[in-house]
Design an enzyme around this catalytic site. Sequence first.
Site, mmCIF file in Angstrom:
data_model
loop_
_atom_site.group_PDB
_atom_site.id
_atom_site.type_symbol
_atom_site.label_atom_id
_atom_site.label_comp_id
_atom_site.label_asym_id
_atom_site.label_seq_id
_atom_site.Cartn_x
_atom_site.Cartn_y
_atom_site.Cartn_z
ATOM 1 N N GLY A 138 0.853 -1.358 -0.132
ATOM 2 C CA GLY A 138 0.013 0.002 0.113
ATOM 3 C C GLY A 138 0.879 1.237 0.018
ATOM 4 C CB THR A 139 3.053 3.102 -0.913
ATOM 5 O OG1 THR A 139 3.750 4.140 -0.905
ATOM 6 C CG2 THR A 139 3.653 2.071 -2.012
ATOM 7 C CB THR A 140 1.149 6.236 -4.871
ATOM 8 O OG1 THR A 140 -0.103 6.138 -4.302
ATOM 9 C CG2 THR A 140 0.925 6.165 -6.344
ATOM 10 C CE LYS A 199 5.701 6.062 1.332
ATOM 11 N NZ LYS A 199 4.341 5.889 1.026
#
Lengths: 275, 239
Positions: free
Chosen positions: A57-59, A90
Amino acid sequence: MIDFDPSSFGLAHTYQKEDKDEINTLALPSAPQVIYKTLNGPTQINGGNKLNNFKHGTTTLGFVFKEGILLAVDSRASMGSFLSSEQVRKVIEINEYLLGTMAGGAADCQYWLAYLANHCRTYELKNGSKLSVAAASKFLQGILIGYRNSGLSMGCMIAGTDTTGQHLYYIDNDGMRLKGDIFSVGSGSTYAYGVLDNHYRYEMSLNEAVELGIRAIYHATHRDTASGGVVRVYHIHQNGWTKVHDGIDVVDLHYQFAQQKGLVGDGDEAKQRLF
Amino acid sequence: MYIPVNEIHKHFKTETPNMSNITHKQDQWSPYHDNSGTVLAIGIPGAVIVAGDTRLSNGYNILTRDATKLSQLTDKCILATAGQYADFIALRKFLQQRLQLYEFQNEVQASTQTVAHLLSRELYSRRFFPYYTFNLLAGLDENNHGVVYGYDAIGSYDQMTYGVQGSGQELVVAVLDNQLKGYNKINKTIPQTQQEILDIILDCFSCAAERDIHTGDNVEILIITPTGTQRIIKPLRKD
């Protein structure tokens, strides 16, 4: 005397359960139930409940274009439904010519990308030349295949420059390694793909590419609860990488894009942010 | 109604218990216990302030009102841990010994950044049987600026200006976001002096003690500055 069946020689001997047998099993300690930080997913307890398993879950996104590679990421990290940080980095700077993006388990990505950085440096010292992007990504893939089914959670992109040009690879905790031109990883990836696929052209200029990356991440953060925070953008070119944007707040982007569309709300929100 | 003895079996279902119809309810032993509590750390230019409550609990029991969650590792950095106390002790022991070795070998104490990385690696070394610890490492960096590193249980870490861990995390961090960053504040006044920040910390712990059963008793505050460490203890609700 225990009777071994010759066909099972060397294999673990298993009991045949009969109704009369009462097997007392010692209560073994259950697997650790520890909550650790995931990059925008629900609580990861030892691999996660399959129903809730927001894989990565992230982008994060990356694409290749004529001026090199552009990486854009969000910065949200959650522990369950609690936002543990809005300022996570990130994109990991492996060395001056390689970048890695994080998705999935934060600790797994941080640790193994640092391990890769160590390996790249050692190779450089021993062999006098830099490790290629293909080899670096392959090295990481080899590690992750070794830890398959152990519960690691990583969905990273390795992007870098070497003597053959700029290359982008996607590496997965299942041991997948894909070379490609456009990747987006995480729970917000579907939204980012929508924007990316719409406007992507290989012949884009750097400014257009940066705009596209920012916009794609913004749209993902707008619709995905697990993505948010700030947008960070990196550009990889033949001389290494450059940090284009260190952190643009997506809330600012929201009002900026709204204004571009001619939306002003009732005027007060856009003009007078309370935060 | 009269039931003849030889027809009882038709009216009452009896089953001999066997392997297929027994549901075992086992009390699984777990190596983990949450001793809870709350810790926070705030870094400002020239100092870092770390605070932790001193209550040790196990479920609904209070084990002691007097346990420290803070540990000074070097002259310049402090480890603050919420979670399992046994793992805190084990981790603290490892770090103290390893940093002592570092000091013997390098003739200088490890910098805060070095300690941060060491802690991350130690936590990740137990990736598949984690330390049940939620750590904050707070210290002065090379320029004597206060820095805080926040960790999860398996070693992922990030530098931040302030951090909270423990059972009162959700309660306290929202207050700090408002007070220290000015989020959602109409009159944006960010505290500047050490005394203002100490007041905010005491308020935060009072709030946490009000609404979190695992936080209370006393709050222990350590302030690290380039000149030394100062320790303050203030009482909190004991209920």
